[in-house]
Design a protein around this motif. Structure first.
Motif, mmCIF file in Angstrom:
data_model
loop_
_atom_site.group_PDB
_atom_site.id
_atom_site.type_symbol
_atom_site.label_atom_id
_atom_site.label_comp_id
_atom_site.label_asym_id
_atom_site.label_seq_id
_atom_site.Cartn_x
_atom_site.Cartn_y
_atom_site.Cartn_z
ATOM 1 N N MET A 120 8.365 21.610 34.081
ATOM 2 C CA MET A 120 7.249 22.396 34.737
ATOM 3 C C MET A 120 7.791 23.674 35.331
ATOM 4 S SD MET A 120 4.169 22.956 34.727
ATOM 5 C CE MET A 120 3.444 21.304 33.987
ATOM 6 N N THR A 121 7.079 24.564 35.247
ATOM 7 C CA THR A 121 7.674 25.919 35.959
ATOM 8 C C THR A 121 7.477 25.883 37.308
ATOM 9 O OG1 THR A 121 7.218 27.163 33.738
ATOM 10 C CG2 THR A 121 7.739 28.542 35.693
ATOM 11 N N HIS A 122 8.618 26.309 37.929
ATOM 12 C CA HIS A 122 8.607 26.447 39.445
ATOM 13 C C HIS A 122 8.472 27.961 39.850
ATOM 14 C CE1 HIS A 122 10.655 26.054 43.813
ATOM 15 N NE2 HIS A 122 8.829 25.984 43.786
ATOM 16 N N HIS A 123 7.468 28.252 40.683
ATOM 17 C CA HIS A 123 7.210 29.635 40.971
ATOM 18 C C HIS A 123 7.577 30.004 42.644
ATOM 19 C CE1 HIS A 123 4.977 30.321 37.195
ATOM 20 N NE2 HIS A 123 4.672 29.308 37.363
ATOM 21 N N ILE A 124 8.201 30.859 42.862
ATOM 22 C CA ILE A 124 8.529 31.136 44.285
ATOM 23 C C ILE A 124 7.554 32.401 44.648
ATOM 24 C CG2 ILE A 124 10.035 32.151 45.948
ATOM 25 C CD1 ILE A 124 12.261 31.073 44.283
ATOM 26 N N ILE A 125 6.554 32.349 45.567
ATOM 27 C CA ILE A 125 5.752 33.401 46.096
ATOM 28 C C ILE A 125 6.033 33.821 47.374
ATOM 29 C CG2 ILE A 125 3.271 33.924 46.353
ATOM 30 C CD1 ILE A 125 2.313 31.603 44.664
ATOM 31 N N VAL A 126 6.352 35.175 47.189
ATOM 32 C CA VAL A 126 6.685 35.893 48.641
ATOM 33 C C VAL A 126 5.589 36.486 49.091
ATOM 34 C CG1 VAL A 126 8.397 37.450 49.772
ATOM 35 C CG2 VAL A 126 9.099 36.437 47.707
ATOM 36 N N GLY A 127 5.264 35.978 50.374
ATOM 37 C CA GLY A 127 4.035 36.430 51.119
ATOM 38 C C GLY A 127 2.865 35.554 51.051
ATOM 39 N N ALA A 128 2.269 35.129 52.351
ATOM 40 C CA ALA A 128 1.141 34.202 52.319
ATOM 41 C C ALA A 128 -0.130 34.791 52.978
ATOM 42 C CB ALA A 128 1.644 32.931 53.028
ATOM 43 N N GLY A 129 -0.404 36.030 52.385
ATOM 44 C CA GLY A 129 -1.612 36.760 52.896
ATOM 45 C C GLY A 129 -2.621 36.331 51.552
ATOM 46 N N LEU A 130 -3.485 37.214 51.487
ATOM 47 C CA LEU A 130 -4.887 36.736 50.481
ATOM 48 C C LEU A 130 -4.097 36.652 49.145
ATOM 49 C CD1 LEU A 130 -7.353 39.128 52.103
ATOM 50 C CD2 LEU A 130 -7.595 36.653 51.789
ATOM 51 N N ALA A 131 -3.166 37.898 48.470
ATOM 52 C CA ALA A 131 -2.940 37.889 47.155
ATOM 53 C C ALA A 131 -1.975 36.699 46.969
ATOM 54 C CB ALA A 131 -1.985 39.218 46.946
ATOM 55 N N GLY A 132 -1.069 36.339 47.805
ATOM 56 C CA GLY A 132 -0.139 35.336 47.521
ATOM 57 C C GLY A 132 -0.635 33.913 47.631
ATOM 58 N N ALA A 133 -1.492 33.754 48.608
ATOM 59 C CA ALA A 133 -2.196 32.586 48.744
ATOM 60 C C ALA A 133 -3.206 32.207 47.361
ATOM 61 C CB ALA A 133 -3.129 32.414 49.917
ATOM 62 N N ALA A 134 -4.036 33.455 47.169
ATOM 63 C CA ALA A 134 -4.815 33.324 45.560
ATOM 64 C C ALA A 134 -3.765 32.962 44.565
ATOM 65 C CB ALA A 134 -5.495 34.641 45.448
ATOM 66 N N ALA A 135 -2.503 33.609 44.570
ATOM 67 C CA ALA A 135 -1.708 33.093 43.275
ATOM 68 C C ALA A 135 -1.428 31.660 43.584
ATOM 69 C CB ALA A 135 -0.335 34.070 43.307
ATOM 70 N N ALA A 136 -1.016 31.100 44.659
ATOM 71 C CA ALA A 136 -0.651 29.816 44.829
ATOM 72 C C ALA A 136 -1.629 28.952 44.098
ATOM 73 C CB ALA A 136 -0.179 29.563 46.283
ATOM 74 N N TYR A 137 -2.799 29.052 44.710
ATOM 75 C CA TYR A 137 -4.095 28.596 44.311
ATOM 76 C C TYR A 137 -4.271 28.463 42.840
ATOM 77 C CZ TYR A 137 -9.104 27.343 43.526
ATOM 78 O OH TYR A 137 -10.210 26.861 43.050
ATOM 79 N N SER A 138 -4.159 29.527 42.227
ATOM 80 C CA SER A 138 -4.433 29.640 40.923
ATOM 81 C C SER A 138 -3.330 29.007 39.970
ATOM 82 C CB SER A 138 -4.493 31.333 40.512
ATOM 83 O OG SER A 138 -4.611 31.400 38.958
ATOM 84 N N LEU A 139 -2.057 29.247 40.350
ATOM 85 C CA LEU A 139 -1.147 28.386 39.556
ATOM 86 C C LEU A 139 -1.179 26.844 39.943
ATOM 87 C CD1 LEU A 139 1.885 30.745 40.539
ATOM 88 C CD2 LEU A 139 1.115 30.263 38.274
ATOM 89 N N THR A 140 -1.343 26.493 40.944
ATOM 90 C CA THR A 140 -1.340 25.000 41.014
ATOM 91 C C THR A 140 -2.833 24.437 40.244
ATOM 92 O OG1 THR A 140 -2.293 25.301 43.213
ATOM 93 C CG2 THR A 140 -0.116 24.886 43.201
ATOM 94 N N ALA A 141 -3.813 25.141 40.255
ATOM 95 C CA ALA A 141 -5.104 24.589 39.498
ATOM 96 C C ALA A 141 -4.480 24.658 38.010
ATOM 97 C CB ALA A 141 -6.174 25.657 39.636
#
Length: 382
Positions: A1-22
């Motif tokens: 499984m691909t592992h993603h590093i997200i830099v920044g936990a604002g709206l865009a970063g949090a939304a990217a984390a949610y979308s990827l884990t979903a």
């Protein structure tokens, strides 16, 4: 499984984390402070959600984004957008063009002359026709960030690292990326999404981006915006307005003012006012000082005295916020060699948060499409 590093936990970063884990992807979110902290652009409880853009693409994207907001609220059981409606007015706001776009896209709206508008909203003063759209509202940005991250973590596929300042991102010889922190910690991943907001300009040179891509990026400008909360004149014993206040944008000549109910940020007791892109230009978020200027305070008091009879023109709370702009106020959302950049959102990105997360996730896994206007261009990766 691909592992993603997200830099920044604002709206865009949090939304990217949610979308990827979903989608079943694994993520590590690194944040130099804490999620939705007040040194960034995603803090507090009061951001405008609106459909009115003099550009059909953005209005269409708001419609798409609203569907994702509805899904997010349903999944989380949390209200993230409070519906207030919105009004647009002023001789430079081009309400006829906005109404034409609403007609094309199918956004519910109404155009009122100044007299009729004043009857409906006596807390405002109008000197032009007014565009009303009832489905607009106020976003609770901080709660949105925590909701997105909580949902991502609940999948078992996400971890959040706070007080983790990225100093360098390098490519591994075996493929993927290595991110180093200011304290010497290291994490590794297959893909990187950079959603660093106002910190992006200071970080660009440390991401290992190809020179052609870097040179093709627009010039980013970070502004330290200033906002002022003014009390409602008809407040009840708890300080809350007896009148329902919509959000508003008033653009007349060089003046571009916006306002919205202040929400939790200032005890629900006043209207939040600001001049769009009226703050001083700074190099990056590293240069902010959180200072309010007397010039801007006076300007907003004068504005309230002229156009907002429904407030007492005396700020009882003040704050700063960062806008990271491109010259044309378009977003930058693109991918090059496994690294995705999601910024700058030019002071109007909050309403698109879940859609930005979808775009970032699409680019990271090579699925879906992002509007070409937001991309730097394939030729820039060489």
């Amino acid at each position: 499984m691909t592992h993603h590093i997200i830099v920044g936990a604002g709206l865009a970063g949090a939304a990217a984390a949610y979308s990827l884990t979903a989608r079943g992807e694994d993520v590590t979110v690194v944040e130099r402070h804490t999620p939705a902290n007040d040194r960034g652009s995603s803090h507090g409880s009061a951001r405008i959600f609106r459909y009115a853009y003099p550009d059909q693409l953005y209005t269409e994207l708001v419609v798409r984004s609203r569907e994702l907001w509805d899904q997010l609220e349903a999944v989380s059981g949390t209200e993230l957008i409070t519906r207030t409606g919105a009004i647009d007015h002023g001789d430079a706001r081009h309400t006829s063009l906005l109404a034409e776009i609403f007609e094309t896209v199918g956004v519910d709206h109404e155009v009122l002359d100044p007299a009729r508008a004043a009857e409906r909203w006596p807390q405002f003063t109008f000197d032009t026709e007014v565009l009303w759209h009832p489905d607009a509202g106020v976003i609770d940005a901080e709660t949105t960030v925590t909701t997105l991250l909580d949902l991502a973590v609940a999948t078992g596929r996400a971890r959040i690292l706070t007080d983790w300042t990225v100093t360098e991102v390098t490519r591994r010889s075996a493929g993927g990326f290595r991110a180093a922190s200011a304290t010497g910690e290291v994490i590794e991943g297959d893909r990187v999404i950079v959603a660093a907001g106002g910190w992006l300009p200071a970080l660009l040179g440390d991401l290992g981006l190809p020179e052609g891509f870097l040179n093709a990026l627009p010039q980013f400008e970070v502004r330290q915006e200033q906002a002022f909360h003014m009390p409602y004149r008809d407040a009840d014993a708890d300080g809350r307005a007896a009148t329902v206040w919509p959000t508003f944008i008033h653009k007349s000549g060089e003046m571009f003012t916006y306002g919205l109910p202040g929400g939790r940020d200032a005890g629900f007791a006043g209207q939040k006012l600001a001049q769009f892109n009226g703050g001083r230009v700074i190099g990056s978020a590293l240069d902010q000082d959180g200072q309010i200027t007397e010039e801007m305070r006076t300007r907003m008091i004068d504005y309230a005295q002229c156009f907002l009879p429904g407030v007492v023109p005396e700020p009882y709370a003040e704050t700063t916020c960062l806008f990271t702009n491109t010259p044309n106020e378009d977003f930058v959302i693109d991918e090059v060699d496994g690294l995705v950049v999601v910024s700058a959102c030019s002071g109007h990105g909050a309403k698109f948060a879940p859609l930005l997360g979808e775009f970032a996730a699409d680019l990271a896994i090579g699925a879906g499409r992002v509007p070409e206007r937001f991309r730097v261009g394939a030729s820039a990766s060489s």
